[in-house]
Design an enzyme around this catalytic site. Structure first.
Site, PDB file in Angstrom:
ATOM      1  N   CYS A 121      28.860  42.375  13.462  1.00 38.64           N
ATOM      2  CA  CYS A 121      27.525  41.973  13.022  1.00 38.64           C
ATOM      3  C   CYS A 121      27.251  42.510  11.617  1.00 38.64           C
ATOM      4  O   CYS A 121      27.383  43.717  11.380  1.00 38.64           O
ATOM      5  CB  CYS A 121      26.492  42.517  13.999  1.00 38.64           C
ATOM      6  SG  CYS A 121      24.798  42.350  13.389  1.00 38.64           S
TER       7      CYS A 121
ATOM      8  N   TYR B 170      -7.031   1.185   6.649  1.00 32.22           N
ATOM      9  CA  TYR B 170      -6.168   0.099   6.195  1.00 32.22           C
ATOM     10  C   TYR B 170      -5.941  -1.016   7.196  1.00 32.22           C
ATOM     11  O   TYR B 170      -5.207  -1.953   6.918  1.00 32.22           O
ATOM     12  CB  TYR B 170      -4.805   0.645   5.735  1.00 32.22           C
ATOM     13  CG  TYR B 170      -4.121   1.542   6.761  1.00 32.22           C
ATOM     14  CD1 TYR B 170      -4.067   2.913   6.561  1.00 32.22           C
ATOM     15  CD2 TYR B 170      -3.537   1.014   7.902  1.00 32.22           C
ATOM     16  CE1 TYR B 170      -3.456   3.745   7.475  1.00 32.22           C
ATOM     17  CE2 TYR B 170      -2.925   1.828   8.822  1.00 32.22           C
ATOM     18  CZ  TYR B 170      -2.878   3.194   8.605  1.00 32.22           C
ATOM     19  OH  TYR B 170      -2.276   4.006   9.528  1.00 32.22           O
TER      20      TYR B 170
ATOM     21  N   CYS C 231      24.383  45.379  11.782  1.00 33.92           N
ATOM     22  CA  CYS C 231      24.526  46.688  12.426  1.00 33.92           C
ATOM     23  C   CYS C 231      25.983  47.104  12.601  1.00 33.92           C
ATOM     24  O   CYS C 231      26.256  48.221  13.031  1.00 33.92           O
ATOM     25  CB  CYS C 231      23.834  46.685  13.789  1.00 33.92           C
ATOM     26  SG  CYS C 231      24.684  45.683  15.014  1.00 33.92           S
TER      27      CYS C 231
ATOM     28  N   CYS D 255      25.522  38.868  18.163  1.00 32.05           N
ATOM     29  CA  CYS D 255      25.705  40.312  18.076  1.00 32.05           C
ATOM     30  C   CYS D 255      25.292  40.882  19.425  1.00 32.05           C
ATOM     31  O   CYS D 255      24.233  40.554  19.945  1.00 32.05           O
ATOM     32  CB  CYS D 255      24.806  40.867  16.974  1.00 32.05           C
ATOM     33  SG  CYS D 255      24.541  42.645  17.101  1.00 32.05           S
TER      34      CYS D 255
ATOM     35  N   LYS E 113       2.241   4.670   1.499  1.00 31.80           N
ATOM     36  CA  LYS E 113       2.325   5.170   2.866  1.00 31.80           C
ATOM     37  C   LYS E 113       1.982   6.654   2.843  1.00 31.80           C
ATOM     38  O   LYS E 113       2.809   7.496   2.506  1.00 31.80           O
ATOM     39  CB  LYS E 113       3.733   4.936   3.409  1.00 31.80           C
ATOM     40  CG  LYS E 113       3.891   5.282   4.857  1.00 31.80           C
ATOM     41  CD  LYS E 113       5.203   4.721   5.365  1.00 31.80           C
ATOM     42  CE  LYS E 113       5.486   5.089   6.799  1.00 31.80           C
ATOM     43  NZ  LYS E 113       5.411   6.489   7.111  1.00 31.80           N
TER      44      LYS E 113
ATOM     45  N   ASP F 198       1.244  10.351   3.946  1.00 27.99           N
ATOM     46  CA  ASP F 198       1.832  11.186   4.985  1.00 27.99           C
ATOM     47  C   ASP F 198       0.731  12.016   5.629  1.00 27.99           C
ATOM     48  O   ASP F 198       0.517  13.169   5.289  1.00 27.99           O
ATOM     49  CB  ASP F 198       2.924  12.066   4.383  1.00 27.99           C
ATOM     50  CG  ASP F 198       3.895  12.516   5.444  1.00 27.99           C
ATOM     51  OD1 ASP F 198       3.773  12.054   6.588  1.00 27.99           O
ATOM     52  OD2 ASP F 198       4.777  13.326   5.128  1.00 27.99           O
TER      53      ASP F 198
ATOM     54  N   CYS G 185      20.364  46.562  17.512  1.00 24.76           N
ATOM     55  CA  CYS G 185      20.611  46.036  16.159  1.00 24.76           C
ATOM     56  C   CYS G 185      19.264  45.837  15.446  1.00 24.76           C
ATOM     57  O   CYS G 185      18.364  45.173  15.955  1.00 24.76           O
ATOM     58  CB  CYS G 185      21.352  44.714  16.284  1.00 24.76           C
ATOM     59  SG  CYS G 185      21.464  43.796  14.749  1.00 24.76           S
TER      60      CYS G 185
ATOM     61  N   LYS H 272      10.895   3.527   2.565  1.00 25.88           N
ATOM     62  CA  LYS H 272      10.804   4.986   2.467  1.00 25.88           C
ATOM     63  C   LYS H 272      11.343   5.449   1.123  1.00 25.88           C
ATOM     64  O   LYS H 272      12.428   5.014   0.704  1.00 25.88           O
ATOM     65  CB  LYS H 272      11.620   5.654   3.591  1.00 25.88           C
ATOM     66  CG  LYS H 272      11.079   5.395   4.990  1.00 25.88           C
ATOM     67  CD  LYS H 272       9.774   6.102   5.284  1.00 25.88           C
ATOM     68  CE  LYS H 272       9.972   7.533   5.648  1.00 25.88           C
ATOM     69  NZ  LYS H 272       9.997   7.885   7.033  1.00 25.88           N
TER      70      LYS H 272
ATOM     71  N   GLU I 122       0.869  -1.183   0.000  1.00 25.23           N
ATOM     72  CA  GLU I 122       0.000   0.000   0.000  1.00 25.23           C
ATOM     73  C   GLU I 122       0.899   1.224   0.000  1.00 25.23           C
ATOM     74  O   GLU I 122       2.045   1.139   0.434  1.00 25.23           O
ATOM     75  CB  GLU I 122      -0.843   0.022   1.287  1.00 25.23           C
ATOM     76  CG  GLU I 122      -1.750  -1.161   1.446  1.00 25.23           C
ATOM     77  CD  GLU I 122      -2.204  -1.371   2.896  1.00 25.23           C
ATOM     78  OE1 GLU I 122      -2.272  -0.389   3.656  1.00 25.23           O
ATOM     79  OE2 GLU I 122      -2.463  -2.525   3.254  1.00 25.23           O
TER      80      GLU I 122
HETATM   81  S1  IVH Z   1       0.278   0.138   8.707  1.00 21.34           S
HETATM   82  C1  IVH Z   1       0.801  -2.242  12.409  1.00 21.34           C
HETATM   83  N1  IVH Z   1      -0.453   1.219   6.422  1.00 21.34           N
HETATM   84  O1  IVH Z   1       2.726   5.238   8.619  1.00 21.34           O
HETATM   85  C2  IVH Z   1       0.482  -1.443  11.211  1.00 21.34           C
HETATM   86  N2  IVH Z   1       0.538   2.631   8.057  1.00 21.34           N
HETATM   87  O2  IVH Z   1       5.452   4.965   9.976  1.00 21.34           O
HETATM   88  C3  IVH Z   1       1.162  -0.113  11.214  1.00 21.34           C
HETATM   89  N3  IVH Z   1       0.726   4.976   7.389  1.00 21.34           N
HETATM   90  O3  IVH Z   1       1.866   5.343  11.971  1.00 21.34           O
HETATM   91  C4  IVH Z   1       0.686   0.838  10.233  1.00 21.34           C
HETATM   92  N4  IVH Z   1      -0.205   4.765   5.409  1.00 21.34           N
HETATM   93  O4  IVH Z   1       0.357   6.574  10.381  1.00 21.34           O
HETATM   94  C5  IVH Z   1       0.108   1.434   7.627  1.00 21.34           C
HETATM   95  N5  IVH Z   1      -1.156   2.058   4.392  1.00 21.34           N
HETATM   96  C6  IVH Z   1      -0.621   2.255   5.580  1.00 21.34           C
HETATM   97  C7  IVH Z   1      -0.185   3.529   5.988  1.00 21.34           C
HETATM   98  C8  IVH Z   1       0.397   3.678   7.247  1.00 21.34           C
HETATM   99  C9  IVH Z   1       0.345   5.600   6.259  1.00 21.34           C
HETATM  100  C10 IVH Z   1       1.389   5.633   8.515  1.00 21.34           C
HETATM  101  C11 IVH Z   1       0.765   5.345   9.845  1.00 21.34           C
HETATM  102  C12 IVH Z   1       1.887   4.822  10.687  1.00 21.34           C
HETATM  103  C13 IVH Z   1       3.098   5.293   9.967  1.00 21.34           C
HETATM  104  C14 IVH Z   1       4.259   4.369  10.287  1.00 21.34           C
END
Ligand code: IVH
Length: 671
Positions: free
Chosen positions: A406, A224, A409, A424, A116, A118, A429, A312, A114
């Site tokens: 500085c 999720y 000034c 400074c 991730k 933010d 200033c 990541k 999936e």
């Molecule tokens: S699974 C035990 N799935 O990422 C399961 N997390 O760094 C743990 N996050 O705190 C989370 N999308 O806030 C999962 N599809 C996704 C996600 C997801 C975003 C975030 C979530 C978690 C953080 C972990």
């Protein structure tokens, strides 16, 4: 690294990480990118691996960030909202996979990948198909009740179709990139401060005390994971997602099922290349073992599951040239080097400058004017220079020399003993005055949004304002005549300045800009000392009796009030109508301002529940016993904290006494 060096570095990293966690989770105002943060955590983890005896159960490597901030009712989660371990390249992801293969004793494993998102995690509770409670993650065990706000999120169904009788679902609340841009454009037009990135905007929107405000922000939510359920047996992550969608939840349509690690890697590669096409910010891919039975077999640590991992996306980087190194002068006179860069696009945004933090950092990286450098940007925080490409260094490049005067000034600069930062020393200033005004007007201080950068520059340069009280002597005509102003903006600013007169004493104290006094410390000081006069009179001992105030802060506070000019400043602001007094003991909880420590095991409550209930009454729950501790709750098998409490003569409550306290009986504390 020698052992004592490692010990010192570990302590420094833990403090640094704790600070950044607070900024990220509690203030929604990160100072460094996720990539920089991850590097700190990784360095700490590596040191703790090399020196296992220096590891600690409360180290950030063993805990999940973020504590509930206090404005909302605390709610314990039915199962912890765990975090994820990170992998940063294909090699690390392969190693994670290999470990899983070993642990489970199976060669072929199926995964669900999936994106991730933010955003921020929430736990949504449904009984008989109706949405009854929604909470933020908090520290993973206890979150904040934001039900009213979550009810305004369109993707969160009020009623489910054909769902089992009890469901607690985890999801991620986020703001789509387009909605974020529109929100900020609107705020800018209205003269309000803009959010640094979609995540902060989403977090800020969810923590609004007024659900109407949240309703005005187009938040979205993908679900999720199942945290708890009755009448449902989950067998597979892909199946769970399909069922969530069938019951009415929004789920990410980009999820895929992968047979084996090679397919997982393909998915990660594809989205690394195409991440900018996504309608939301994603910082990576989450790889989850598909089979629920195998997930259980793999298990979890206190912090994260072994059956899932984050891949990541690499931080967005670009190569450019340092055209100049300039020195900026801050509010307290600190001289900060800044690299002016040849404009370069990093992850879709043009970057023209980067902070070099301080002289030591500049020397360590040896960044010189004319250098070819790698810059990195993420999550809306200030871009930073990762390193120099020495092969591209011009022959004439010389190490940067810090100025002896500085640059703003021309006044003398000095390095206070024991500090890395040059300052400074000139109190008049102009650069310092401007930064002082910006701090005074900032959101966490008096929130005078109309006092923007260009206006502050003009006010100071034209000698219309040379100290904070001058702001309150400005008139509409003078303001309207300034560049980029007009009658309407002038009136708006005057109205905002007028509104600042009603801001509470704790905000005024923070706005004064006393060194070492951040907004939390200001709040704690203002609770204890009900007026500027009382604070000015306080001695070191009285100051240090405040939670979070140590010798350094106490010294700065005392030093501030000892300077006659500062006393005059406070008087003048009071005369202008600002609140220099507040209520001494804050209203509300019976345990307001008291610090408690929990130790040992309780029979009828988990530690998280006990903590949540103490906090709901206004107490602060600390990790260690000190003179400032009001009482210690000792359960079964209490250890050294109990000894320490006895040694210091701190009140000790057993479980029965704690329950009486919860029932409202304050006599157990001798009150
Ligand atoms: S699974 C035990 N799935 O990422 C399961 N997390 O760094 C743990 N996050 O705190 C989370 N999308 O806030 C999962 N599809 C996704 C996600 C997801 C975003 C975030 C979530 C978690 C953080 C972990």
């Amino acid at each position: 690294m020698r052992r004592d060096e490692a010990r010192a570095r570990i302590a420094a990293l833990r403090a640094e990480i704790a600070r950044h966690r607070r900024l990220y989770y509690e203030k929604d105002a990160p100072e460094i990118s996720d990539a920089q943060y991850d590097r700190l955590e990784r360095e700490l983890a590596a040191l703790e691996r090399a020196h296992p005896d220096l590891a600690a159960p409360d180290s950030p490597t063993a805990t999940v960030g973020g504590a509930a901030a206090g404005a909302f009712r605390p709610v314990p989660h039915p199962a912890p909202l765990l975090s994820l371990d990170n992998t940063f390249d294909e090699q690390e992801l392969r190693e994670w996979h290999a470990r899983l293969v070993r642990v489970l004793g199976r060669e072929s494993l199926e995964f669900v990948c999936e994106l991730k998102l933010d955003g921020l995690s929430v736990a949504l509770t449904y009984r008989s198909g109706a949405f009854v409670q929604g909470a933020t993650r908090g520290d993973g065990r206890v979150g904040e009740d934001v039900t009213a706000n979550l009810r305004t999120v369109r993707d969160i169904p009020r009623v489910l179709r054909g769902a089992p009788p009890l469901l607690v679902v985890r999801g991620e609340v986020y703001l789509a990139v387009k909605a974020f841009a529109e929100l900020n454009a609107r705020r800018e037009e209205e003269g309000l401060s803009v959010f640094a990135n979609p995540r902060n905007a989403a977090a800020g929107s969810l923590r609004q005390l007024d659900p109407e405000v949240t309703a005005g922000r187009p938040l979205a939510c993908f679900c999720y994971q199942l945290l708890a359920s009755e009448g449902y047996a989950a067998s597979d992550q892909g199946r769970v997602l399909d069922d969530l969608a069938a019951w009415g939840f929004a789920t990410d349509p980009r999820r895929v099922r992968c047979a084996g690690i090679e397919e997982v890697l393909d998915y990660c590669r594809a989205w690394t290349a195409r991440r900018h096409e996504l309608p939301y910010d994603a910082d990576g891919v989450v790889v989850k073992l598909a089979s629920t039975a195998l997930q259980e077999q793999a298990g979890s640590t206190a912090k994260s599951p072994r059956w899932a991992v984050a891949f990541k996306f690499p931080a967005e980087q670009a190569r450019t040239t340092v055209e100049a190194i300039e020195i900026q002068v801050g509010r307290t006179g600190a001289l900060t080097p800044v690299a002016r860069l040849a404009p370069v696009k990093v992850g879709g945004v043009t970057v023209t400058s980067a902070s070099l933090h301080n002289e030591e950092e500049l020397r360590r990286k040896d960044i010189r004017e004319g250098d070819s450098v790698l810059v990195e940007r993420a999550g809306g925080v200030i871009p930073h220079v990762v390193g120099v490409d020495l092969s591209g260094r011009p022959a004439a490049a010389r190490p940067f020399r810090f100025p002896e005067r500085c640059p703003a000034c021309g006044g003398p600069v000095h390095r206070p003993e024991g500090e890395a930062i040059l300052r400074c020393a000139n109190r008049s200033c102009k650069a310092q005055i401007k930064e002082g005004l910006r701090h005074f007007a900032s959101r966490d201080a008096l929130d005078v949004a109309g006092l923007g950068r260009v206006l502050v520059d003009q006010l100071v340069e034209k000698n219309l304002v040379s100290s904070l009280p001058d702001l309150y002597g400005l008139d509409g005509e003078t303001l309207a005549a300034l560049e980029r102003m007009g009658a309407k903006s002038a009136q708006n600013l005057l109205a905002q300045l007028d509104a600042s007169r009603a801001k509470p004493w704790e905000k005024v104290l923070y706005a004064l800009g006393v060194r070492q006094v951040g907004s939390e410390t200001a709040k704690a000081l203002a609770r204890k000392f009900s007026s500027a006069r009382a604070l000015a009179r306080a001695d070191a001992e009285a100051l240090q009796s405040v939670e979070g105030v140590g010798p350094k802060v106490a010294q700065e506070v005392a030093a501030f009030f000892a300077v006659p000019e500062n006393q005059a400043l406070v008087e003048a602001l009071a005369a202008a109508g600002l609140q220099m007094e507040g209520a001494a003991a804050p209203s509300g909880g019976a345990l307001d301002g008291l610090s408690a420590v929990l130790t040992g095991t309780l029979a009828t409550l988990t530690r998280a529940e006990a903590q949540a209930r103490l906090e709901a009454l206004g107490a602060r729950v600390a990790g260690s016993v000190s003179k400032k501790t009001a009482f210690v709750v000792a359960g079964e098998a209490a250890g050294s904290k109990l000894d320490k409490a006895r040694e210091l003569g701190v009140t000790v409550l057993d479980e029965a006494a704690l329950l009486r306290l919860f029932a409202g009986d304050l006599s157990v504390l001798g009150r």
